[in-house]
Design a protein around this motif. Structure first.
Motif, PDB file in Angstrom:
ATOM      1  N   SER A  23     -33.005  10.030  30.309  1.00  0.00           N
ATOM      2  CA  SER A  23     -33.389   9.990  31.725  1.00  0.00           C
ATOM      3  C   SER A  23     -32.265  10.348  32.683  1.00  0.00           C
ATOM      4  CB  SER A  23     -33.894   8.595  32.089  1.00  0.00           C
ATOM      5  OG  SER A  23     -35.155   8.370  31.530  1.00  0.00           O
ATOM      6  N   LYS A  24     -31.061   9.912  32.404  1.00  0.00           N
ATOM      7  CA  LYS A  24     -30.011   9.986  33.430  1.00  0.00           C
ATOM      8  C   LYS A  24     -29.088  11.183  33.239  1.00  0.00           C
ATOM      9  CE  LYS A  24     -32.004   6.210  34.420  1.00  0.00           C
ATOM     10  NZ  LYS A  24     -32.972   6.089  35.488  1.00  0.00           N
TER      11      LYS A  24
ATOM     12  N   ALA B 208     -32.595   5.529  40.576  1.00  0.00           N
ATOM     13  CA  ALA B 208     -31.602   6.112  39.671  1.00  0.00           C
ATOM     14  C   ALA B 208     -32.173   7.372  39.042  1.00  0.00           C
ATOM     15  CB  ALA B 208     -31.225   5.105  38.607  1.00  0.00           C
TER      16      ALA B 208
ATOM     17  N   ARG C 195     -39.617  10.569  29.455  1.00  0.00           N
ATOM     18  CA  ARG C 195     -39.721   9.249  28.836  1.00  0.00           C
ATOM     19  C   ARG C 195     -39.211   9.246  27.389  1.00  0.00           C
ATOM     20  NH1 ARG C 195     -38.472   7.077  31.706  1.00  0.00           N
ATOM     21  NH2 ARG C 195     -39.135   5.040  31.026  1.00  0.00           N
TER      22      ARG C 195
ATOM     23  N   ILE D  11     -26.768   4.345  28.759  1.00  0.00           N
ATOM     24  CA  ILE D  11     -27.638   5.432  29.219  1.00  0.00           C
ATOM     25  C   ILE D  11     -26.891   6.443  30.105  1.00  0.00           C
ATOM     26  CG2 ILE D  11     -28.545   4.223  31.268  1.00  0.00           C
ATOM     27  CD1 ILE D  11     -31.349   5.356  30.522  1.00  0.00           C
ATOM     28  N   TYR D  12     -25.725   6.037  30.661  1.00  0.00           N
ATOM     29  CA  TYR D  12     -24.937   6.964  31.491  1.00  0.00           C
ATOM     30  C   TYR D  12     -23.702   7.499  30.757  1.00  0.00           C
ATOM     31  CZ  TYR D  12     -27.873   5.073  35.198  1.00  0.00           C
ATOM     32  OH  TYR D  12     -28.958   4.701  35.953  1.00  0.00           O
TER      33      TYR D  12
ATOM     34  N   ASP E 178     -26.090  -1.025  26.927  1.00  0.00           N
ATOM     35  CA  ASP E 178     -26.918   0.047  27.488  1.00  0.00           C
ATOM     36  C   ASP E 178     -25.960   1.155  27.933  1.00  0.00           C
ATOM     37  OD1 ASP E 178     -28.446   1.710  29.081  1.00  0.00           O
ATOM     38  OD2 ASP E 178     -29.598   0.084  29.983  1.00  0.00           O
TER      39      ASP E 178
ATOM     40  N   PHE F 181     -28.513  -3.814  37.147  1.00  0.00           N
ATOM     41  CA  PHE F 181     -29.662  -2.942  37.411  1.00  0.00           C
ATOM     42  C   PHE F 181     -30.918  -3.811  37.629  1.00  0.00           C
ATOM     43  CE2 PHE F 181     -32.939  -0.345  34.849  1.00  0.00           C
ATOM     44  CZ  PHE F 181     -33.375   0.361  35.954  1.00  0.00           C
TER      45      PHE F 181
ATOM     46  N   GLY G 133     -38.434   5.922  26.625  1.00  0.00           N
ATOM     47  CA  GLY G 133     -37.468   5.523  27.653  1.00  0.00           C
ATOM     48  C   GLY G 133     -36.721   4.265  27.248  1.00  0.00           C
ATOM     49  N   VAL G 134     -35.566   4.058  27.897  1.00  0.00           N
ATOM     50  CA  VAL G 134     -34.771   2.858  27.593  1.00  0.00           C
ATOM     51  C   VAL G 134     -35.526   1.613  28.062  1.00  0.00           C
ATOM     52  CG1 VAL G 134     -32.595   1.668  28.083  1.00  0.00           C
ATOM     53  CG2 VAL G 134     -32.585   4.079  27.492  1.00  0.00           C
ATOM     54  N   THR G 135     -36.373   1.766  29.078  1.00  0.00           N
ATOM     55  CA  THR G 135     -37.213   0.639  29.503  1.00  0.00           C
ATOM     56  C   THR G 135     -38.021   0.127  28.318  1.00  0.00           C
ATOM     57  OG1 THR G 135     -37.383   1.597  31.705  1.00  0.00           O
ATOM     58  CG2 THR G 135     -39.090   0.013  31.092  1.00  0.00           C
TER      59      THR G 135
ATOM     60  N   THR H 235     -23.916  -3.003  30.496  1.00  0.00           N
ATOM     61  CA  THR H 235     -24.253  -1.619  30.856  1.00  0.00           C
ATOM     62  C   THR H 235     -22.947  -0.884  31.084  1.00  0.00           C
ATOM     63  OG1 THR H 235     -26.223  -2.453  31.949  1.00  0.00           O
ATOM     64  CG2 THR H 235     -25.609  -0.198  32.437  1.00  0.00           C
TER      65      THR H 235
ATOM     66  N   ASN I 129     -24.284   0.356  36.076  1.00  0.00           N
ATOM     67  CA  ASN I 129     -25.250   0.472  37.155  1.00  0.00           C
ATOM     68  C   ASN I 129     -25.337  -0.930  37.740  1.00  0.00           C
ATOM     69  OD1 ASN I 129     -27.479   0.615  38.778  1.00  0.00           O
ATOM     70  ND2 ASN I 129     -28.927   1.250  37.208  1.00  0.00           N
TER      71      ASN I 129
ATOM     72  N   PHE J 217     -33.954  -4.617  35.147  1.00  0.00           N
ATOM     73  CA  PHE J 217     -33.810  -5.416  33.916  1.00  0.00           C
ATOM     74  C   PHE J 217     -34.699  -6.665  33.998  1.00  0.00           C
ATOM     75  CE2 PHE J 217     -29.232  -3.861  32.878  1.00  0.00           C
ATOM     76  CZ  PHE J 217     -29.737  -2.842  32.091  1.00  0.00           C
TER      77      PHE J 217
HETATM   78  C1  LIG Z   1     -28.903   0.960  33.084  1.00  0.00           C
HETATM   79  C2  LIG Z   1     -30.303   1.478  32.933  1.00  0.00           C
HETATM   80  N1  LIG Z   1     -30.982   1.195  31.817  1.00  0.00           N
HETATM   81  C3  LIG Z   1     -32.235   1.634  31.636  1.00  0.00           C
HETATM   82  C4  LIG Z   1     -32.867   2.400  32.592  1.00  0.00           C
HETATM   83  C5  LIG Z   1     -34.274   2.864  32.324  1.00  0.00           C
HETATM   84  O1  LIG Z   1     -34.298   4.203  31.969  1.00  0.00           O
HETATM   85  P1  LIG Z   1     -35.534   4.944  31.288  1.00  0.00           P
HETATM   86  O2  LIG Z   1     -35.979   5.980  32.258  1.00  0.00           O
HETATM   87  O3  LIG Z   1     -34.983   5.541  30.033  1.00  0.00           O
HETATM   88  O4  LIG Z   1     -36.583   3.940  31.018  1.00  0.00           O
HETATM   89  C6  LIG Z   1     -32.199   2.720  33.776  1.00  0.00           C
HETATM   90  C7  LIG Z   1     -32.869   3.488  34.838  1.00  0.00           C
HETATM   91  O5  LIG Z   1     -32.478   3.470  35.974  1.00  0.00           O
HETATM   92  C8  LIG Z   1     -30.879   2.245  33.949  1.00  0.00           C
HETATM   93  O6  LIG Z   1     -30.167   2.530  35.041  1.00  0.00           O
END
Ligand SMILES: Cc1ncc(COP(=O)(O)O)c(C=O)c1O
Length: 456
Positions: free
Chosen positions: A282-283, A62, A291, A237-238, A235, A150, A124-126, A203, A207, A153
């Protein structure tokens, strides 16, 4: 025997079962969370380029390269280095970046006032999810997630925090829209296995589907979860990658929660304690490597927790500073988001035109950077063994890496996630041509006797 397994000669015996000296949790993390990750890593070292025409096309990550030229040019001009960058900062994120991110989120997608003091910035969201699972769930408790989801996770919750993922399969396999009744059944089923569901993770945009949840679905899931005392983490993030036509507009869970409080359906206190949103750079901004992600929460306990534990995943002050300057330029942000969506649309349409020409089915998407490809007709049988075989054939013959549906915890074999933004359009076209050729050959072969797939 001396302590720590040291022998007389001072060497250490491998302590773990598989001959590792690592702890149980350390050894669990030795293998990637899904077998396809190895192929991703191998392909990265042998990617297509004009001088490597047989190289791999990596469509399982991604990552978006589509608009980084715009970010690259901008961020280079945002690089000041104030004297304070060398000192420790606030481990929930510096004030300037929290202000800039809060304002950007409020303006571009959240639709409610975002108070910077409700923002926690991490690498990062991770990292946001890792800290969140650590804080909100006990080891052995469960997290409900609408499937397909995703794959990474699993890393964030299960491997790092011993939280058990509870994939909830959609009853409606046309829309994949989850319902509160399905969630309730999953909670009851998990309880029978001794698992206490602690939270719901959604999400939106999705994703791997690249679709949006209708507002009514978000409201239904929110009311159900909060009334059951579950945390809900959305989440998003998109949230700034929306390019297509769809019946549903993107609505942030924060907005849905705020409306539910206004309508007296939920108390403001419960919402503050249980409703949270994640966002990251990130996205939508193609800045995976920087990060930077954040949690939006009104929970006093979580905010306090982050103040202490945020140091484990803090973003460098240097990066924070440059990013704040970039996000403060609202004209830039708005024109970037519009242009990025135009480019995403262009790539999505290129991909789907090719899929249609090859008579391949897919789920129509309108957001994020994925297409959910239906290759069920190419399976030799409806099993995950056959899905792995097909995935490997595509890997070896097309030299394309896809994400198998099984890794996304989808219950029916034969689906694959395609990321079409990880390469420029001219390379995407080449990848599509390879895939179309493969499918044609496969269909021709179908008429000839089947050769069993070799799995190693
Ligand atoms: C839905 C989702 N959440 C979190 C992440 C992690 O993103 P990050 O790069 O901010 O850690 C991704 C990355 O692919 C994602 O698709």
């Amino acid at each position: 025997m001396p302590i720590n397994g040291a022998t007389k000669d001072g060497n250490h015996h491998a302590a773990g079962k598989g001959g590792t000296s690592l702890s149980l949790r350390g050894s669990k993390a030795l293998t990637p969370f899904s077998p396809y990750i190895q192929a991703v890593n191998d392909a990265k070292a042998d990617q297509w380029s004009p001088t490597n025409p047989d190289g791999y096309f990596l469509m399982a990550t991604a990552e978006s390269v589509l608009s980084f030229d715009l970010i690259h040019e901008k961020i280079r001009n945002c690089r000041e280095v104030p004297a304070t960058v060398g000192l420790y900062g606030n481990f929930r994120g510096g004030e300037r970046l929290r202000n800039a991110i809060a304002r950007m989120m409020q303006r571009t997608f959240m639709g409610v006032e975002v108070n910077p003091s409700h923002i926690c910035i991490s690498s990062g969201v991770t990292a946001v999810l890792d800290l969140f699972f650590f804080a909100a769930c006990n080891p052995g408790e469960g997290c409900l997630i609408p499937a397909p989801y995703f794959p990474a996770f699993d890393n964030d919750m299960a491997i790092r925090n011993e939280v058990i993922p509870i994939p909830v399969q959609p009853g409606n396999t046309q829309t994949y829209i989850p319902t509160a009744a399905e969630m309730e059944d999953a909670v009851v089923e998990a309880a029978k296995q001794g698992i206490n569901a602690r939270m719901l993770l959604i999400t939106n945009p999705g994703n791997p589907l690249g679709t949006l949840y209708p507002e009514a679905t978000l409201k239904e899931l929110l009311l159900w979860a909060v009334n059951r005392g579950l945390h809900v983490l959305s989440d998003e993030i998109y949230a700034n990658s929306k390019f297509g036509v769809s019946v549903d507009e993107f609505v942030s869970l924060e907005k849905v929660a705020s409306n539910a409080v206004k309508e007296n359906l939920l108390s403001a206190e419960l919402v503050a304690e249980l409703v949270h949103t994640a966002y990251g750079m990130s996205k939508d901004f193609g800045m995976n490597g920087f990060r930077v992600g954040c949690l939006h929460t009104k929970s006093k306990d979580l905010l306090e927790f982050w103040q202490n534990m945020g140091m484990f995943a803090a973003v460098s002050n240097d990066t924070q500073h440059a990013l704040a300057i970039m996000l403060e330029d609202e004209l830039f942000v708005d024109s970037y988001v519009a242009e990025n969506n135009r480019r995403l649309k262009n790539s999505y349409e290129l991909l789907t035109r090719s899929l249609e020409m090859a008579k391949l089915k897919y789920m129509p998407a309108c957001a994020a950077m994925f297409c959910w490809l239906d290759l069920r007709t190419l399976l030799t049988e409806s099993t995950f063994k056959a899905e792995v075989c097909l995935w490997k054939e595509i890997l070896d013959e097309c030299r394309i890496v896809l994400t198998p549906g099984e890794a996304c915890h989808y219950a029916e074999p034969g689906y694959f996630r395609v990321c079409y933004a990880s390469m420029p359009p001219n390379q995407l076209q080449m990848a599509c041509n390879r895939l179309a050729k493969f499918v044609e050959k496969k269909r021709r072969k179908r008429k000839a006797p089947e050769i069993a797939c070799q799995q190693d």
